[in-house]
Design a protein around this motif. Structure first.
Motif, PDB file in Angstrom:
ATOM      1  N   ILE A 157     -50.176 -14.956  50.651  1.00  0.00           N
ATOM      2  CA  ILE A 157     -50.520 -15.213  49.243  1.00  0.00           C
ATOM      3  C   ILE A 157     -49.266 -15.122  48.378  1.00  0.00           C
ATOM      4  CG2 ILE A 157     -51.729 -14.192  47.239  1.00  0.00           C
ATOM      5  CD1 ILE A 157     -53.580 -15.767  48.951  1.00  0.00           C
ATOM      6  N   SER A 158     -48.422 -14.129  48.659  1.00  0.00           N
ATOM      7  CA  SER A 158     -47.176 -13.975  47.905  1.00  0.00           C
ATOM      8  C   SER A 158     -46.280 -15.195  48.089  1.00  0.00           C
ATOM      9  CB  SER A 158     -46.453 -12.710  48.365  1.00  0.00           C
ATOM     10  OG  SER A 158     -45.173 -12.644  47.811  1.00  0.00           O
ATOM     11  N   GLN A 159     -46.168 -15.685  49.321  1.00  0.00           N
ATOM     12  CA  GLN A 159     -45.358 -16.876  49.577  1.00  0.00           C
ATOM     13  C   GLN A 159     -45.934 -18.086  48.851  1.00  0.00           C
ATOM     14  OE1 GLN A 159     -45.386 -17.096  53.824  1.00  0.00           O
ATOM     15  NE2 GLN A 159     -43.541 -15.820  54.056  1.00  0.00           N
ATOM     16  N   TYR A 160     -47.242 -18.234  48.865  1.00  0.00           N
ATOM     17  CA  TYR A 160     -47.900 -19.358  48.192  1.00  0.00           C
ATOM     18  C   TYR A 160     -47.645 -19.314  46.682  1.00  0.00           C
ATOM     19  CZ  TYR A 160     -51.578 -22.451  46.506  1.00  0.00           C
ATOM     20  OH  TYR A 160     -52.268 -23.437  45.891  1.00  0.00           O
ATOM     21  N   VAL A 161     -47.799 -18.114  46.090  1.00  0.00           N
ATOM     22  CA  VAL A 161     -47.571 -17.976  44.641  1.00  0.00           C
ATOM     23  C   VAL A 161     -46.093 -18.234  44.319  1.00  0.00           C
ATOM     24  CG1 VAL A 161     -47.568 -16.289  42.753  1.00  0.00           C
ATOM     25  CG2 VAL A 161     -49.530 -16.466  44.278  1.00  0.00           C
ATOM     26  N   SER A 162     -45.208 -17.813  45.174  1.00  0.00           N
ATOM     27  CA  SER A 162     -43.769 -18.025  44.982  1.00  0.00           C
ATOM     28  C   SER A 162     -43.450 -19.523  44.986  1.00  0.00           C
ATOM     29  CB  SER A 162     -42.985 -17.298  46.070  1.00  0.00           C
ATOM     30  OG  SER A 162     -41.623 -17.588  45.980  1.00  0.00           O
TER      31      SER A 162
END
Length: 168
Positions: A157-162
């Motif tokens: 999720i963090s990678q996607y938001v980034s």
């Protein structure tokens, strides 16, 4: 320049977090495997599944039949002629046997487990692997598996938001 260092640090941290999550998932799977080949067969092999009340010298209340009372399933397998098989030194054994005898004198009825499907020749006082114990054994691998999946999910999720924020 500062942006490139920040992205590199994020990737290193994300890689470490993913390795931690995958390690937790793999370890929990190994724990499930070992529990499945060591503890579950003993639980499924046990024929003493129904709990009842036994009267000492030993009368099975459900059927009124006289049977031999053993401490656990293991006691019956180790020595079928004796209801208690000691594991410690002689002094400790005598003290423990006296304690058990006094408990039987004070409490004439005790909970016990019997085999409802077969002829009653023996009952056991306590099961080595009760259903609650089996659930407790599976609790820790389940928590580890859930935690590992949660770490992997949060990193993704963090990678996607980034990626979304960089695209905008």
């Amino acid at each position: 320049m500062l942006g490139k260092k920040l992205v590199t640090a994020q990737k290193r941290g994300e890689t470490r977090a993913l390795c931690l999550g995958l390690g937790m998932v793999v370890c929990s799977m190994m724990m499930y495997f070992f529990i499945g080949i060591t503890i579950v067969p003993f639980y499924t092999k046990s024929v003493w599944t129904t709990e009842t009340v036994c009267k000492v010298r030993v009368n099975l209340t459900a059927s009124g039949q006289e049977v031999m009372l053993y401490a656990t399933e293991d006691t019956l397998e180790r020595n079928p002629k004796c209801s208690y098989v000691p594991e410690k030194s002689e002094k400790e054994v005598k003290a423990k046997i006296e304690k058990i005898a006094s408990n039987f004198k004070n409490h004439q009825t005790v909970p016990c487990y019997y085999n409802p499907g077969g002829t009653q020749t023996s009952v056991i006082h306590s099961r080595l692997y009760p259903p609650k114990g089996l659930l407790f054994v599976f609790l820790w691998p389940t928590l580890m598996f859930t935690g590992g999946c949660l770490i992997i999910f949060l990193v993704k999720i963090s990678q996607y938001v980034s990626v979304l924020s960089a695209w905008q």
